[in-house]
Each structure stands twice: as C-alpha cells, then as structure tokens.
Design a protein around this motif. Structure first.
Motif, PDB file in Angstrom:
ATOM      1  N   VAL A  91     -43.160 -27.068   6.713  1.00 53.30           N
ATOM      2  CA  VAL A  91     -42.595 -25.777   7.110  1.00 53.30           C
ATOM      3  C   VAL A  91     -41.255 -25.600   6.399  1.00 53.30           C
ATOM      4  CG1 VAL A  91     -41.819 -24.347   9.020  1.00 53.30           C
ATOM      5  CG2 VAL A  91     -43.748 -25.921   9.336  1.00 53.30           C
ATOM      6  N   LEU A  92     -41.099 -24.481   5.714  1.00 55.87           N
ATOM      7  CA  LEU A  92     -39.855 -24.154   5.018  1.00 55.87           C
ATOM      8  C   LEU A  92     -39.125 -23.103   5.837  1.00 55.87           C
ATOM      9  CD1 LEU A  92     -41.497 -23.728   1.497  1.00 55.87           C
ATOM     10  CD2 LEU A  92     -40.723 -25.841   2.586  1.00 55.87           C
ATOM     11  N   LEU A  93     -38.043 -23.501   6.454  1.00 55.40           N
ATOM     12  CA  LEU A  93     -37.313 -22.632   7.374  1.00 55.40           C
ATOM     13  C   LEU A  93     -36.031 -22.127   6.715  1.00 55.40           C
ATOM     14  CD1 LEU A  93     -36.871 -21.369  10.178  1.00 55.40           C
ATOM     15  CD2 LEU A  93     -35.804 -23.526  10.881  1.00 55.40           C
ATOM     16  N   GLU A  94     -35.900 -20.815   6.642  1.00 53.58           N
ATOM     17  CA  GLU A  94     -34.669 -20.225   6.131  1.00 53.58           C
ATOM     18  C   GLU A  94     -33.555 -20.408   7.148  1.00 53.58           C
ATOM     19  OE1 GLU A  94     -32.859 -15.828   4.892  1.00 53.58           O
ATOM     20  OE2 GLU A  94     -35.024 -16.095   5.201  1.00 53.58           O
ATOM     21  N   LEU A  95     -32.440 -20.952   6.695  1.00 61.77           N
ATOM     22  CA  LEU A  95     -31.305 -21.210   7.584  1.00 61.77           C
ATOM     23  C   LEU A  95     -30.046 -20.586   6.978  1.00 61.77           C
ATOM     24  CD1 LEU A  95     -30.834 -22.609  10.290  1.00 61.77           C
ATOM     25  CD2 LEU A  95     -30.169 -24.669   9.059  1.00 61.77           C
ATOM     26  N   THR A  96     -30.120 -19.300   6.736  1.00 65.95           N
ATOM     27  CA  THR A  96     -28.993 -18.528   6.204  1.00 65.95           C
ATOM     28  C   THR A  96     -28.332 -17.744   7.330  1.00 65.95           C
ATOM     29  OG1 THR A  96     -30.467 -16.684   5.695  1.00 65.95           O
ATOM     30  CG2 THR A  96     -30.131 -18.342   3.970  1.00 65.95           C
ATOM     31  N   PRO A  97     -27.133 -17.201   7.122  1.00 62.83           N
ATOM     32  CA  PRO A  97     -26.508 -16.379   8.176  1.00 62.83           C
ATOM     33  C   PRO A  97     -27.353 -15.181   8.586  1.00 62.83           C
ATOM     34  CG  PRO A  97     -24.870 -17.027   6.556  1.00 62.83           C
ATOM     35  CD  PRO A  97     -26.187 -17.459   6.019  1.00 62.83           C
ATOM     36  N   GLU A  98     -28.245 -14.677   7.715  1.00 62.38           N
ATOM     37  CA  GLU A  98     -29.104 -13.556   8.092  1.00 62.38           C
ATOM     38  C   GLU A  98     -30.038 -13.897   9.246  1.00 62.38           C
ATOM     39  OE1 GLU A  98     -28.384 -14.514   5.135  1.00 62.38           O
ATOM     40  OE2 GLU A  98     -27.979 -12.816   3.784  1.00 62.38           O
ATOM     41  N   MET A  99     -30.280 -15.218   9.462  1.00 62.54           N
ATOM     42  CA  MET A  99     -31.165 -15.622  10.560  1.00 62.54           C
ATOM     43  C   MET A  99     -30.504 -15.437  11.915  1.00 62.54           C
ATOM     44  SD  MET A  99     -34.081 -16.469   9.299  1.00 62.54           S
ATOM     45  CE  MET A  99     -34.858 -17.467  10.558  1.00 62.54           C
ATOM     46  N   ALA A 137     -43.916 -31.653   8.529  1.00 64.61           N
ATOM     47  CA  ALA A 137     -42.546 -31.836   8.058  1.00 64.61           C
ATOM     48  C   ALA A 137     -41.821 -30.501   8.092  1.00 64.61           C
ATOM     49  CB  ALA A 137     -42.528 -32.421   6.649  1.00 64.61           C
ATOM     50  N   ILE A 138     -40.490 -30.561   8.181  1.00 69.76           N
ATOM     51  CA  ILE A 138     -39.654 -29.353   8.239  1.00 69.76           C
ATOM     52  C   ILE A 138     -38.556 -29.491   7.201  1.00 69.76           C
ATOM     53  CG2 ILE A 138     -38.172 -27.904   9.666  1.00 69.76           C
ATOM     54  CD1 ILE A 138     -39.623 -28.949  12.112  1.00 69.76           C
ATOM     55  N   VAL A 139     -38.440 -28.473   6.358  1.00 67.97           N
ATOM     56  CA  VAL A 139     -37.393 -28.404   5.342  1.00 67.97           C
ATOM     57  C   VAL A 139     -36.590 -27.135   5.581  1.00 67.97           C
ATOM     58  CG1 VAL A 139     -36.887 -28.251   2.874  1.00 67.97           C
ATOM     59  CG2 VAL A 139     -38.771 -29.691   3.665  1.00 67.97           C
ATOM     60  N   VAL A 140     -35.280 -27.251   5.681  1.00 65.88           N
ATOM     61  CA  VAL A 140     -34.403 -26.097   5.857  1.00 65.88           C
ATOM     62  C   VAL A 140     -33.698 -25.807   4.532  1.00 65.88           C
ATOM     63  CG1 VAL A 140     -34.085 -26.491   8.327  1.00 65.88           C
ATOM     64  CG2 VAL A 140     -32.556 -27.599   6.697  1.00 65.88           C
ATOM     65  N   TYR A 141     -33.431 -24.538   4.297  1.00 63.17           N
ATOM     66  CA  TYR A 141     -32.816 -24.164   3.028  1.00 63.17           C
ATOM     67  C   TYR A 141     -31.890 -22.973   3.211  1.00 63.17           C
ATOM     68  CZ  TYR A 141     -35.933 -20.097   2.650  1.00 63.17           C
ATOM     69  OH  TYR A 141     -36.583 -18.905   2.870  1.00 63.17           O
ATOM     70  N   ALA A 142     -30.884 -22.971   2.352  1.00 60.04           N
ATOM     71  CA  ALA A 142     -29.989 -21.819   2.156  1.00 60.04           C
ATOM     72  C   ALA A 142     -29.673 -21.825   0.660  1.00 60.04           C
ATOM     73  CB  ALA A 142     -28.745 -21.935   3.023  1.00 60.04           C
ATOM     74  N   GLY A 143     -28.436 -22.201   0.286  1.00 60.84           N
ATOM     75  CA  GLY A 143     -28.141 -22.391  -1.126  1.00 60.84           C
ATOM     76  C   GLY A 143     -28.653 -23.713  -1.648  1.00 60.84           C
ATOM     77  N   SER A 144     -29.042 -24.602  -0.756  1.00 62.39           N
ATOM     78  CA  SER A 144     -29.634 -25.903  -1.084  1.00 62.39           C
ATOM     79  C   SER A 144     -30.735 -26.185  -0.067  1.00 62.39           C
ATOM     80  CB  SER A 144     -28.564 -27.009  -1.067  1.00 62.39           C
ATOM     81  OG  SER A 144     -27.927 -27.059   0.200  1.00 62.39           O
ATOM     82  N   GLU A 176     -24.143 -25.265   1.305  1.00 63.05           N
ATOM     83  CA  GLU A 176     -23.975 -24.267   0.252  1.00 63.05           C
ATOM     84  C   GLU A 176     -24.594 -22.942   0.696  1.00 63.05           C
ATOM     85  OE1 GLU A 176     -25.411 -25.485  -3.510  1.00 63.05           O
ATOM     86  OE2 GLU A 176     -24.538 -27.504  -3.396  1.00 63.05           O
ATOM     87  N   PRO A 177     -23.888 -21.832   0.523  1.00 64.25           N
ATOM     88  CA  PRO A 177     -24.473 -20.525   0.860  1.00 64.25           C
ATOM     89  C   PRO A 177     -25.440 -20.070  -0.233  1.00 64.25           C
ATOM     90  CG  PRO A 177     -22.266 -20.230   0.015  1.00 64.25           C
ATOM     91  CD  PRO A 177     -22.481 -21.713   0.076  1.00 64.25           C
ATOM     92  N   GLY A 178     -26.294 -19.130   0.131  1.00 66.49           N
ATOM     93  CA  GLY A 178     -27.225 -18.586  -0.852  1.00 66.49           C
ATOM     94  C   GLY A 178     -28.646 -18.581  -0.336  1.00 66.49           C
TER      95      GLY A 178
END
Length: 389
Positions: free
Chosen positions: A97-105, A135-142, A170-172
């Motif tokens: 699972v690829l979870l977006e973890l940016t401030p927009e969330m 498995a769980i992977v979180v991402y933003a700028g990295s 990292e942001p992004g």
C-alpha cells in the motif's frame, strides 16, 4: 515423488574418492615387511609358515575396507531419491500500500480528514488480509517503508495511529519513489508478482512518467488507486493552525483528480475507485476478494524445487527433498558391530578342564634325586648276599 537418479546435497565429497582409491591400491599391493621370522627361516618356508597354509595372503579385509569407505563417502554426499510436496496454509498474495502523507491529507473534505479516512480504510484492509502479507510505504518528497511485508496486524495498527505529515523529512509529491520502494519489497519477499495500491488524491505528470518507467514490462505488478477527497476540495489547516499556502502565499485548495487517476490506473493494469464510507470501494478494487485454493500444487515438484506461485493461485507450493544418508550410517554401524563381536568371540577361551585329584607320593620318590644312586645289577646282588650272611 521418487527419482531414479539421486540428488546430492554435498557433491564436493566426490573429491575424496581418488584419494581413497589410491590408498586402497597401496594397501592391496603392499610389500611384506622384513621381520624377525623372515630372517631366521629359510626362504623356501616363508610362503607356508608366514602367509598361511596355502601360501597366499587373504584379500578379503581390503575388499571389505573398500566397501566401507564407499558407503561412508555415499553417506557424506547426502543422497536423496524422494521429494515431498508441501503447500503452505497462508495465502501468499503480497500487497504493498502506497499512502500519500503530504499536508494535503489533512484536508477535511472527507470527514474527519483525508488522512483519518485513509487510516480507517487501511484498518479494514489489514483486517480482511490478516493471513496475507501486506506492506505499507508512505511518501511525500521522499518514500519510506512503514511496515514491511508482514501479517502482524497489531504492529501495523500501532504504526498507522502515529502517522502525521510532519514526520516526513522532505516536502513534495514523489509517488514514483514509493513505487520503486514497493518493487524492492516485493522482490525481497520473493512471494510472487504481488499488487500495488496507491491511496492519494492526485499524481503529477512527473510522478506518472516515473511510475510508467518502473512498471513497464509484462512481469510488473498491477497498480490500483483509491482516491481520497472530493472534487470541490477544501482549505487545509496545518498542525500549527495556519492554512496551507503556495509559494506566492495563496491558500491552497487541493482537489481529487479522479479523471486523471482513473485513466492512469487503467493504463497500469489496475482499477480506480473513490473512497466511500463502506467497504464497497475496496471490494470493487479486488482487495477483499476471497482467494481460491491452490489446485495445481500436486505437480509443483515436477518443476524447479522451491516456492512457486501459479496464476490464479494464492498459496505457496514448496518441494522439499528427503535425505536418506542416515541409513548408510546405520549400515556402517551394524557392520562395525558385527566385526567387533566376531573378534571377541574368537578371542574368548574355551572351557577349562577340571584339575585331577592329587595322589600320595611313594617314599622312594621323596628321596632327593642326588642321594639315589643307580648301581649295576650284579653289584646290588652281591651286596644283598653279604648282608644276609
């Protein structure tokens, strides 16, 4: 399954055979050492008196020694004629699972927030896949691995509860880095092709291009997308209490880009669904489908031994070889015990005869040998006549 030709677990022991053959040849053709009796007896009697009655030296001990050495080498080689099939009870349908973890969330257009809704979806998904590897992977700028491929539900829940965008270094937006990390986890797990599920609200052109390069080819896993948010969007309140702004200072209103996400998921061989309050979205994505049992595991040993995954089958089919070298060791032990018992029987003395009872010794035999003189018969006769007269 039984093979005609055995499989050797330790074939390097074959290098010992030439050495043992040379040593056995030396023992077979060894020269008689010069001994004490060979120097005393004439050469004509050596063959009869020193080597046995037939004049030949027995070769049977060296034949038996060669057979014993051969059995020992076979035991060291670890032969195996039988392969046993074993099917694991747990499904091996790996999912990352690829979870977006940016401030927009942190947007609240999906109450209570996008992050909280995504967290609840993951809880339901992990609960439904309690016996599978997720498995769980979180991402933003990295991108970072939160949970490797595992079926540990308790640990995954604890880590998900602590997630917040401020943890990301990292942001992004770099979903392509998350896909690269996920492919590494699937390859490391070795459980099959696997699947990818991306939970987010949008993908930039750069991200889509990077994902295309990573997932090109027929062996790449499929990518499904679960959209979080709404088309209208809403301002994002950060953890500090301020609104999320762009570089020019304008307040950002992130929106769910459903058309782009749907087209891209279809291109990657997956599906797209927008998040709902029930679990219908996960079912339509095929994440909660009941997996079929393996129907072809009976023939898994016909191919290369090891874990295999058949299309449409979610179980692991493993083929293990049974080692049979222990029987050779038992045979050597029995032969050694028989030889020892035979030697003990040959060395055991026979029954001892009972001693004869003692008899009384006559008086004349008690006289010391030196005091008894042997006189000539005529002299003894005259002596007797004198005494009588």
């Amino acid at each position: 399954m039984i093979d005609l030709w055995p499989h050797w677990f330790r074939p390097w022991w074959l290098l010992l055979l030439p050495l043992l053959g040379w040593l056995l040849w030396q023992l077979w053709h060894r020269q008689k050492r010069a001994g004490r009796w060979q120097m005393i007896l004439p050469p004509a009697f050596h063959a009869v008196l020193l080597s046995g009655g037939n004049g030949r030296e027995s070769k049977s001990p060296w034949v038996l020694l060669g057979i014993a050495w051969l059995l020992a080498v076979l035991a060291l080689l670890g032969p195996s004629w039988q392969r046993v099939e074993q099917t694991s009870q747990k499904p091996s349908d790996p999912l990352v699972v690829l979870l977006e973890l940016t401030p927009e969330m942190l947007a609240t257009d999906s109450p209570p927030s996008r992050l909280e809704q995504a967290r609840r979806k993951l809880y339901d998904l992990l609960q439904a896949r309690s016996d599978a590897q997720t498995a769980i992977v979180v991402y933003a700028g990295s991108a970072h691995t939160l949970v490797p491929l595992s079926d540990d539900l308790a640990t995954s829940r604890n880590l998900l509860e602590a997630l917040r965008p401020s943890l990301m270094p990292e942001p992004g937006h770099r979903a392509d880095l998350a896909v690269e990390k996920a492919l590494g986890l699937l390859k490391q797990g070795g459980l099959g092709q696997g699947r990818l599920l991306l939970i987010g609200s949008s993908l930039s052109k750069q991200e889509r291009q990077g994902i295309r390069l990573l997932l090109q080819g027929g062996q790449a896993p499929s990518l499904s997308i679960l959209g979080i948010g709404s088309r209208e969007g809403t301002p994002v309140t950060l953890e500090s209490g301020e609104f999320l702004k762009d570089d020019q200072g304008a307040i950002l209103v992130p929106r769910l880009d459903s058309p782009t996400l749907k087209a891209f998921a279809s291109e990657m061989g997956g599906r797209y669904r927008a998040a709902r309050l029930d679990d219908k979205d996960l079912r339509q994505l095929g994440m909660l489908d009941a997996r079929k049992p393996c129907a072809t595991t009976a023939n898994c040993c016909t191919s290369t031994p090891g874990p295999t995954r058949v299309t449409g089958c979610c179980c692991r089919c493993c083929c293990w070889r049974v080692r049979r070298a222990a029987w050779l060791v038992v045979l050597l032990a029995v032969a050694a015990a028989w030889r020892t018992a035979a030697q003990l029987c040959l060395r055991t003395p026979g029954p001892v005869a009972a001693p004869r009872p003692a008899r009384p010794v006559p008086a004349e035999e008690k006289t010391p040998r030196r005091s008894r003189r042997t006189l000539p018969r005529p002299a003894m006769a005259r002596r007797g006549a004198v005494r009588s007269g």
